[in-house]
Design a protein around this motif. Structure first.
Motif, short mmCIF file in Angstrom:
data_model
loop_
_atom_site.label_atom_id
_atom_site.label_comp_id
_atom_site.label_asym_id
_atom_site.label_seq_id
_atom_site.Cartn_x
_atom_site.Cartn_y
_atom_site.Cartn_z
N GLY A 95 0.82 -1.21 0.00
CA GLY A 95 0.00 0.00 0.00
C GLY A 95 0.85 1.25 0.00
O GLY A 95 0.58 2.21 -0.75
N LEU A 96 1.88 1.27 0.82
CA LEU A 96 2.78 2.41 0.87
C LEU A 96 3.51 2.60 -0.46
O LEU A 96 3.72 3.72 -0.91
CB LEU A 96 3.78 2.24 2.02
CG LEU A 96 4.70 3.42 2.30
CD1 LEU A 96 3.88 4.64 2.70
CD2 LEU A 96 5.68 3.06 3.40
N PHE A 97 3.89 1.50 -1.10
CA PHE A 97 4.55 1.55 -2.40
C PHE A 97 3.66 2.24 -3.43
O PHE A 97 4.11 3.11 -4.19
CB PHE A 97 4.92 0.13 -2.86
CG PHE A 97 5.60 0.08 -4.19
CD1 PHE A 97 6.92 0.49 -4.32
CD2 PHE A 97 4.93 -0.38 -5.32
CE1 PHE A 97 7.57 0.44 -5.54
CE2 PHE A 97 5.55 -0.43 -6.54
CZ PHE A 97 6.87 -0.02 -6.66
N TYR A 98 2.38 1.88 -3.48
CA TYR A 98 1.43 2.52 -4.39
C TYR A 98 1.29 4.01 -4.09
O TYR A 98 1.24 4.83 -5.01
CB TYR A 98 0.05 1.85 -4.30
CG TYR A 98 -0.12 0.70 -5.24
CD1 TYR A 98 -0.51 0.90 -6.56
CD2 TYR A 98 0.09 -0.60 -4.81
CE1 TYR A 98 -0.67 -0.17 -7.42
CE2 TYR A 98 -0.07 -1.67 -5.66
CZ TYR A 98 -0.45 -1.45 -6.97
OH TYR A 98 -0.61 -2.50 -7.82
N ILE A 99 1.20 4.37 -2.83
CA ILE A 99 1.06 5.77 -2.46
C ILE A 99 2.29 6.56 -2.86
O ILE A 99 2.18 7.65 -3.43
CB ILE A 99 0.77 5.89 -0.95
CG1 ILE A 99 -0.61 5.32 -0.63
CG2 ILE A 99 0.88 7.34 -0.48
CD1 ILE A 99 -0.91 5.17 0.85
N VAL A 100 3.48 6.03 -2.60
CA VAL A 100 4.72 6.73 -2.96
C VAL A 100 4.83 6.88 -4.48
O VAL A 100 5.17 7.95 -4.97
CB VAL A 100 5.95 6.00 -2.37
CG1 VAL A 100 7.24 6.52 -2.97
CG2 VAL A 100 5.96 6.15 -0.85
N LEU A 101 4.51 5.82 -5.22
CA LEU A 101 4.54 5.93 -6.69
C LEU A 101 3.55 6.98 -7.18
O LEU A 101 3.86 7.73 -8.11
CB LEU A 101 4.23 4.58 -7.34
CG LEU A 101 5.41 3.68 -7.61
CD1 LEU A 101 4.95 2.40 -8.31
CD2 LEU A 101 6.46 4.36 -8.44
#
Length: 151
Positions: A76-82
């Motif tokens: 989830g954090l990866f998607y938000i950062v991207l």
């Protein structure tokens, strides 16, 4: 004696045909930037959804709950950062579009200058991003080959 650059005495002439092209470019870049904003919003929402709801689902019925919760939150954090990284080129494209429209409407050289400053920033960001992604792929390939070689 100072030597003058070729571009110092050169004045760019923007004819009606070119203004028509720029007007069409501004419309398409505006459309693409709006689609980009929607995409960024969906990526952030997907990151929140995956991180939060998958984490709750993993807490309900798994033996490795902390591992699964961390994994879900990480994705989830990866998607938000991207999504947040992708926000910058979309914002530059949006600003380019708005400034070109304004420059053509008001015949403003300053808006024209700022429009192309934003377009330059858009392409510079995308170029650096591509270089970073290719570098990551090369490192992953080297790591995979090293792992395969030593096993």
């Amino acid at each position: 004696m100072e030597e003058k650059s070729v571009f110092e005495s050169f004045e760019l002439e923007v004819k009606d045909e070119i203004k028509g092209y720029l007007s069409e470019i501004s419309k398409w870049s505006y459309f693409l930037s709006i689609m980009g904003f929607i995409g960024v919003g969906l990526m952030v929402l997907a990151g929140i959804f995956v991180g939060f709801f998958s984490g709750l689902n993993n807490l309900a019925g798994s033996s490795n709950t902390l591992y699964n919760l961390g994994y879900s939150m990480g994705i989830g954090l990866f998607y938000i950062v991207l999504g947040l990284i992708y926000l910058f080129p979309v914002l530059y494209l949006f600003r380019f579009s708005k400034r070109v429209k304004s420059a053509l409407k008001l015949n403003s050289n300053e808006d024209f200058r700022i429009a192309f400053l934003n377009l330059k920033s858009h392409y510079k960001f995308m170029g650096i991003f591509v270089i970073v992604i290719i570098s990551i792929y090369v490192l992953i390939l080297i790591g995979a080959m090293g792992t395969a070689f030593f096993n």
